[in-house]
Design a protein around this motif. Sequence first.
Motif, PDB file in Angstrom:
ATOM      1  N   TYR A  67      30.408  48.675 -33.785  1.00  0.00           N
ATOM      2  CA  TYR A  67      30.569  47.425 -34.507  1.00  0.00           C
ATOM      3  C   TYR A  67      29.216  46.783 -34.790  1.00  0.00           C
ATOM      4  N   ILE A  68      29.150  46.050 -35.903  1.00  0.00           N
ATOM      5  CA  ILE A  68      28.012  45.200 -36.222  1.00  0.00           C
ATOM      6  C   ILE A  68      28.433  43.770 -35.911  1.00  0.00           C
ATOM      7  N   VAL A  69      27.648  43.083 -35.071  1.00  0.00           N
ATOM      8  CA  VAL A  69      28.069  41.772 -34.574  1.00  0.00           C
ATOM      9  C   VAL A  69      26.933  40.758 -34.733  1.00  0.00           C
ATOM     10  N   PRO A  70      27.161  39.661 -35.473  1.00  0.00           N
ATOM     11  CA  PRO A  70      26.155  38.592 -35.559  1.00  0.00           C
ATOM     12  C   PRO A  70      26.352  37.569 -34.448  1.00  0.00           C
ATOM     13  N   ILE A  71      25.250  36.933 -34.012  1.00  0.00           N
ATOM     14  CA  ILE A  71      25.323  35.869 -33.016  1.00  0.00           C
ATOM     15  C   ILE A  71      24.081  34.998 -33.159  1.00  0.00           C
ATOM     16  N   GLY A  72      24.236  33.697 -32.962  1.00  0.00           N
ATOM     17  CA  GLY A  72      23.133  32.768 -33.176  1.00  0.00           C
ATOM     18  C   GLY A  72      22.150  32.699 -32.030  1.00  0.00           C
ATOM     19  N   ASP A  73      22.625  32.394 -30.818  1.00  0.00           N
ATOM     20  CA  ASP A  73      21.751  32.197 -29.667  1.00  0.00           C
ATOM     21  C   ASP A  73      21.812  33.416 -28.761  1.00  0.00           C
ATOM     22  N   VAL A  74      20.643  34.003 -28.461  1.00  0.00           N
ATOM     23  CA  VAL A  74      20.611  35.183 -27.600  1.00  0.00           C
ATOM     24  C   VAL A  74      19.927  34.907 -26.265  1.00  0.00           C
ATOM     25  N   THR A  75      19.526  33.681 -26.029  1.00  0.00           N
ATOM     26  CA  THR A  75      18.834  33.350 -24.791  1.00  0.00           C
ATOM     27  C   THR A  75      19.804  33.144 -23.630  1.00  0.00           C
ATOM     28  N   LYS A  76      21.093  33.069 -23.939  1.00  0.00           N
ATOM     29  CA  LYS A  76      22.109  32.868 -22.907  1.00  0.00           C
ATOM     30  C   LYS A  76      23.468  33.286 -23.465  1.00  0.00           C
ATOM     31  N   GLY A  77      24.476  33.234 -22.615  1.00  0.00           N
ATOM     32  CA  GLY A  77      25.832  33.482 -23.082  1.00  0.00           C
ATOM     33  C   GLY A  77      26.224  34.946 -23.083  1.00  0.00           C
ATOM     34  N   THR A  78      27.312  35.226 -23.790  1.00  0.00           N
ATOM     35  CA  THR A  78      27.932  36.545 -23.794  1.00  0.00           C
ATOM     36  C   THR A  78      28.234  36.987 -25.217  1.00  0.00           C
ATOM     37  N   LEU A  79      28.038  38.248 -25.483  1.00  0.00           N
ATOM     38  CA  LEU A  79      28.402  38.814 -26.772  1.00  0.00           C
ATOM     39  C   LEU A  79      29.503  39.840 -26.575  1.00  0.00           C
ATOM     40  N   SER A  80      30.564  39.731 -27.377  1.00  0.00           N
ATOM     41  CA  SER A  80      31.620  40.736 -27.418  1.00  0.00           C
ATOM     42  C   SER A  80      31.997  40.937 -28.877  1.00  0.00           C
ATOM     43  N   THR A  81      32.798  41.946 -29.137  1.00  0.00           N
ATOM     44  CA  THR A  81      33.157  42.263 -30.521  1.00  0.00           C
ATOM     45  C   THR A  81      34.451  41.591 -30.957  1.00  0.00           C
TER      46      THR A  81
END
Length: 420
Positions: A67-81
């Motif tokens: 998957y290609i996934v955009p996200i704004g803040d990468v300094t914290k938090g969680t990324l899922s699809t």
Amino acid sequence: MMTRKKQFSQLFMSLCILGVAGFNMGCSKDKSPAPDNGGGNGNGDGTKSSFVFVVYTDGSGGEAGRYIVPIGDVTKGTLSTKGVGVETEAYSFIRQNNKLFGIVYAAQGPTTPYRLNKDGKLEQAGNAINTEFTGIYGTVNKDAYVGGSVARSKDNPVATLYRFDAISNQVADRSAVDLMKITANGEMAVWTGLSQVDNKLFVPFYCTTGADGETTKYVDSTWIAVFSYPQMVFQKVIRDGRTGSIGNWFGMQGVQHTEDGDVYAWSTAGGSGKLRSTKPSAIVRIKKGTETFDQSYFFDIEKATGTKLARGEYIANGKFLMTLYATNEIGGVSGGRVKLAIVDVLNKTVNYVSGVPEHNQMSYNMKVYVEADKKTAYYVMKEDDGKLYLYVIDVATGKGSKGLYFQGIADVTSITKLDY
């Protein structure tokens, strides 16, 4: 320690789950400023930007996929699809003209452009276009990228360089290349990357008999093939005998120009058995406007650190974010324990990044993004417990901190940034 044969076997068995990050090395035809290998608000017309990752899920949330996934803040938090990812068949991704081009590893190499819409949502930016069975690629100027097809046998050593117009979304030109004629030593060239330098293309390579990628007589040399641009015609080979070959298959790194126009190249000088280089792992230089290795410059990494270089990506001002091997195991397309460091090629210093633990090297290349201001770099790594995190690196202090956590994700294959 894996042989090249095992590495190639691993490559083809892993295509369904692995990918390679592309990075922007844009520059004009007249001079070669340092590349923008990310840098939000660089190519797009918008004032906002978002990180974009290419990931492969671990199947915990259902069927596995890429998957290609955009996200704004990468300094914290969680990324899922979940609810945000766009599924893709591509394995390789390169950013150009504020688009992300996904290239499928297949005979026709279908290539699909993606972009962020005005709301920051990922969408397809045009039709898929057949290109080539692509093994190397790099951006050129601000409007194109060049890819190179795969050739594996001395019986059929002809590969193709193609120029892809990133504005009109089409293959603009092709050039056939005999990989036997490049080496002129009875073996075949296997190219490991592609970089624009002024109005030329620099393509690092190593030699192989072509039978299985396993054997070669030439382990103690550094080679770069020079091609014209935009014609993509082979012109000459730049060779040096002080270190080993540059880069690794599918690594897309090993040659980089800096702000002053000089070009730096680095070699692990690895291999196994008879294929192991007798030369030290080192960084060499090609001075601006020349096409020969500068014999007055040699940064012997093994002498300075007691270990070998693994991989590297450029930051700015002569500084690279690099991995150095932490043990005697030397990997190729994957493998080996590594430590993260900031390497200054101007002052010949190596400073390990604090806050980032020793870890197993991920496949093919480093997953790195550098902000446009060059003050912050982001590095994706898998910790020993199997969890994937993005580490935020303060370039000035050399300190790293744990940022984004990748939930339900088995592999991160690309990181970049797009404007909208």
